[in-house]
Design a protein around this motif. Sequence first.
Motif, PDB file in Angstrom:
ATOM      1  N   PRO A 238      19.529   7.407  30.865  1.00 40.28           N
ATOM      2  CA  PRO A 238      18.123   7.022  30.654  1.00 40.28           C
ATOM      3  C   PRO A 238      17.976   5.852  29.680  1.00 40.28           C
ATOM      4  O   PRO A 238      17.108   4.997  29.874  1.00 40.28           O
ATOM      5  N   VAL A 239      18.823   5.805  28.646  1.00 36.43           N
ATOM      6  CA  VAL A 239      18.757   4.702  27.687  1.00 36.43           C
ATOM      7  C   VAL A 239      19.167   3.395  28.350  1.00 36.43           C
ATOM      8  O   VAL A 239      18.556   2.339  28.140  1.00 36.43           O
ATOM      9  N   LEU A 240      20.214   3.462  29.189  1.00 39.83           N
ATOM     10  CA  LEU A 240      20.668   2.267  29.902  1.00 39.83           C
ATOM     11  C   LEU A 240      19.601   1.774  30.871  1.00 39.83           C
ATOM     12  O   LEU A 240      19.348   0.564  30.978  1.00 39.83           O
ATOM     13  N   VAL A 241      18.970   2.709  31.569  1.00 38.43           N
ATOM     14  CA  VAL A 241      17.891   2.339  32.502  1.00 38.43           C
ATOM     15  C   VAL A 241      16.743   1.689  31.750  1.00 38.43           C
ATOM     16  O   VAL A 241      16.193   0.660  32.180  1.00 38.43           O
ATOM     17  N   LEU A 242      16.373   2.280  30.609  1.00 37.25           N
ATOM     18  CA  LEU A 242      15.300   1.703  29.797  1.00 37.25           C
ATOM     19  C   LEU A 242      15.674   0.312  29.314  1.00 37.25           C
ATOM     20  O   LEU A 242      14.835  -0.597  29.275  1.00 37.25           O
ATOM     21  N   GLY A 243      16.944   0.128  28.946  1.00 38.91           N
ATOM     22  CA  GLY A 243      17.407  -1.196  28.526  1.00 38.91           C
ATOM     23  C   GLY A 243      17.284  -2.225  29.634  1.00 38.91           C
ATOM     24  O   GLY A 243      16.853  -3.358  29.405  1.00 38.91           O
ATOM     25  N   VAL A 244      17.657  -1.816  30.853  1.00 40.79           N
ATOM     26  CA  VAL A 244      17.542  -2.722  32.012  1.00 40.79           C
ATOM     27  C   VAL A 244      16.081  -3.073  32.264  1.00 40.79           C
ATOM     28  O   VAL A 244      15.730  -4.231  32.525  1.00 40.79           O
ATOM     29  N   VAL A 245      15.206  -2.058  32.167  1.00 33.82           N
ATOM     30  CA  VAL A 245      13.763  -2.300  32.368  1.00 33.82           C
ATOM     31  C   VAL A 245      13.240  -3.264  31.304  1.00 33.82           C
ATOM     32  O   VAL A 245      12.472  -4.199  31.616  1.00 33.82           O
ATOM     33  N   LEU A 246      13.672  -3.072  30.066  1.00 31.69           N
ATOM     34  CA  LEU A 246      13.214  -3.932  28.967  1.00 31.69           C
ATOM     35  C   LEU A 246      13.660  -5.371  29.176  1.00 31.69           C
ATOM     36  O   LEU A 246      12.872  -6.309  28.984  1.00 31.69           O
ATOM     37  N   VAL A 247      14.915  -5.566  29.582  1.00 30.50           N
ATOM     38  CA  VAL A 247      15.426  -6.917  29.846  1.00 30.50           C
ATOM     39  C   VAL A 247      14.670  -7.553  31.001  1.00 30.50           C
ATOM     40  O   VAL A 247      14.327  -8.747  30.963  1.00 30.50           O
ATOM     41  N   THR A 248      14.375  -6.755  32.019  1.00 27.93           N
ATOM     42  CA  THR A 248      13.641  -7.266  33.180  1.00 27.93           C
ATOM     43  C   THR A 248      12.233  -7.706  32.791  1.00 27.93           C
ATOM     44  O   THR A 248      11.765  -8.784  33.173  1.00 27.93           O
ATOM     45  N   ASN A 250      11.193  -8.506  29.812  1.00 29.51           N
ATOM     46  CA  ASN A 250      11.314  -9.675  28.938  1.00 29.51           C
ATOM     47  C   ASN A 250      11.521 -10.953  29.755  1.00 29.51           C
ATOM     48  O   ASN A 250      10.929 -11.995  29.462  1.00 29.51           O
ATOM     49  N   SER A 251      12.353 -10.872  30.793  1.00 23.29           N
ATOM     50  CA  SER A 251      12.584 -12.034  31.659  1.00 23.29           C
ATOM     51  C   SER A 251      11.318 -12.413  32.412  1.00 23.29           C
ATOM     52  O   SER A 251      10.985 -13.594  32.537  1.00 23.29           O
ATOM     53  N   PHE A 252      10.605 -11.386  32.881  1.00 27.02           N
ATOM     54  CA  PHE A 252       9.360 -11.625  33.619  1.00 27.02           C
ATOM     55  C   PHE A 252       8.323 -12.308  32.730  1.00 27.02           C
ATOM     56  O   PHE A 252       7.526 -13.130  33.190  1.00 27.02           O
ATOM     57  N   MET A 253       8.343 -11.974  31.426  1.00 25.02           N
ATOM     58  CA  MET A 253       7.381 -12.544  30.474  1.00 25.02           C
ATOM     59  C   MET A 253       7.960 -13.760  29.740  1.00 25.02           C
ATOM     60  O   MET A 253       7.502 -14.118  28.659  1.00 25.02           O
ATOM     61  N   ALA A 254       8.967 -14.371  30.323  1.00 25.84           N
ATOM     62  CA  ALA A 254       9.563 -15.602  29.786  1.00 25.84           C
ATOM     63  C   ALA A 254      10.089 -15.422  28.363  1.00 25.84           C
ATOM     64  O   ALA A 254       9.946 -16.297  27.509  1.00 25.84           O
ATOM     65  N   GLY A 255      10.698 -14.273  28.092  1.00 24.89           N
ATOM     66  CA  GLY A 255      11.314 -14.035  26.790  1.00 24.89           C
ATOM     67  C   GLY A 255      10.364 -13.640  25.682  1.00 24.89           C
ATOM     68  O   GLY A 255      10.778 -13.529  24.521  1.00 24.89           O
TER      69      GLY A 255
END
Length: 427
Positions: A238-248, A250-255
């Motif tokens: 779940p932590v890894l999934v949350l990390g992937v979601v957070l990175v995604t 962040n990328s969608f919002m241009a960092g």
Amino acid sequence: MLLLLFAPMYGILAAVVSKPIIDMGWDAGIAIFGLRPMDLIGVGLPAVLLIWMASSAAGRPRPMQFLGIWCAYLLCSLLGALMMAVGGDMVGSLSFMFRILNGFVGFYMFQTYFADRDRFKKLLLAMLIGGLVPMLMGFYESVTGDLFRVRQGVGDQIRIAGLYHNSIAYRYFAYITLTGIGLYWVYFTPKSQLKKWLLAAYAIIALVVLYRVYSKAGFASLALALLLGSIAARRILPVLVLGVVLVTVNSFMAGEVFDEVSTTFLKETSVLSGEEDTDRLFSGRVGGWKSQLDYWSDGTLENKLFGGRGGGRDAKGGGHNDYIRALLQTGSIGLAAYILLLAVLGFRIFQRFLSDQNWLNTVAAILYCMWIIDSIGLTPAVYTHFQWYVWGFVGLAMRGVKGLGDDKRKNEVVVPRRVRDLKRSPE
């Protein structure tokens, strides 16, 4: 208040639901006998529950764990309050004492009235209902940029504050809401997919509000919650999934997400790189702490030992540090009692967490860490609802909730393999 007098459990539930709304009226100019609505609940709830505690066996848990250390802490606080009153600050003295009493009452409140499954469920539902208004208001501000009040953060950051005095209220109500969602999910998992999606959406809204407060303590507490939660769940996925979601995201919002988190800690990184003086640490709080310590050192011997420096600025402050606040208000003896209380409770909390990582013990460990983090840069002991929340769940975890199933492993009789083999072997 009437509910507290005649049906204390429902009075507490009403307080949990209404507190986020009542706190919006902090500057409304409405007062009864000089007390604002938020002051009335902060005085009325501990006063009524103390009467119940003293007059009825149903108004207190049996046994009252850690009563001795709590009484020592209360006695030191009372001495500090008397010193304030003698110094001419009667209002500050009463305000301070009732704030401390909210912590004492809060520790026993949930374990007295919500220590079985059905009542515990009512408490969680009250937390979810109470969080609706502040979370939806904060989400509206976050999405639209239409702010009710402007609160400056680090650099050019603008924190949301809604109709509250400052952004801290949003952060605390987000904590309470997320705790309600999490515990309701693990203990009363809804069968309906619609309810699951609604809870998930509610959690996302609360996380957005927590993010837009731009709080160092908020980000640190969230990271600790994820760490302790993953230990309790014994799952890293779940932590890894949350990390992937957070990175995604962040990328969608241009960092923007990572940039804002970095900006939140800008003063700390500037100090570490030598660009700013250490007084600028924690948004300049270190400089304020030095000033408050100088103020304490200028006091009389009685003030240094027993406190009473509660005139105006110190009644709620202490340079935004709970230990300096305790030092000023209750002296070095009171500070020692406060630290001892935290140490004893902390030891017991993590002793339970390490031996049995059920979700209630996990929440208690997370909330204790939140308290310690906040005590460095804020004064959590003066926020009534935060004390109900933290100490309430800590006390409840120590007593346990009947019917949740957390005690199943404790009740199992573990039979050694050797004995099992002997039982199986023919005579």
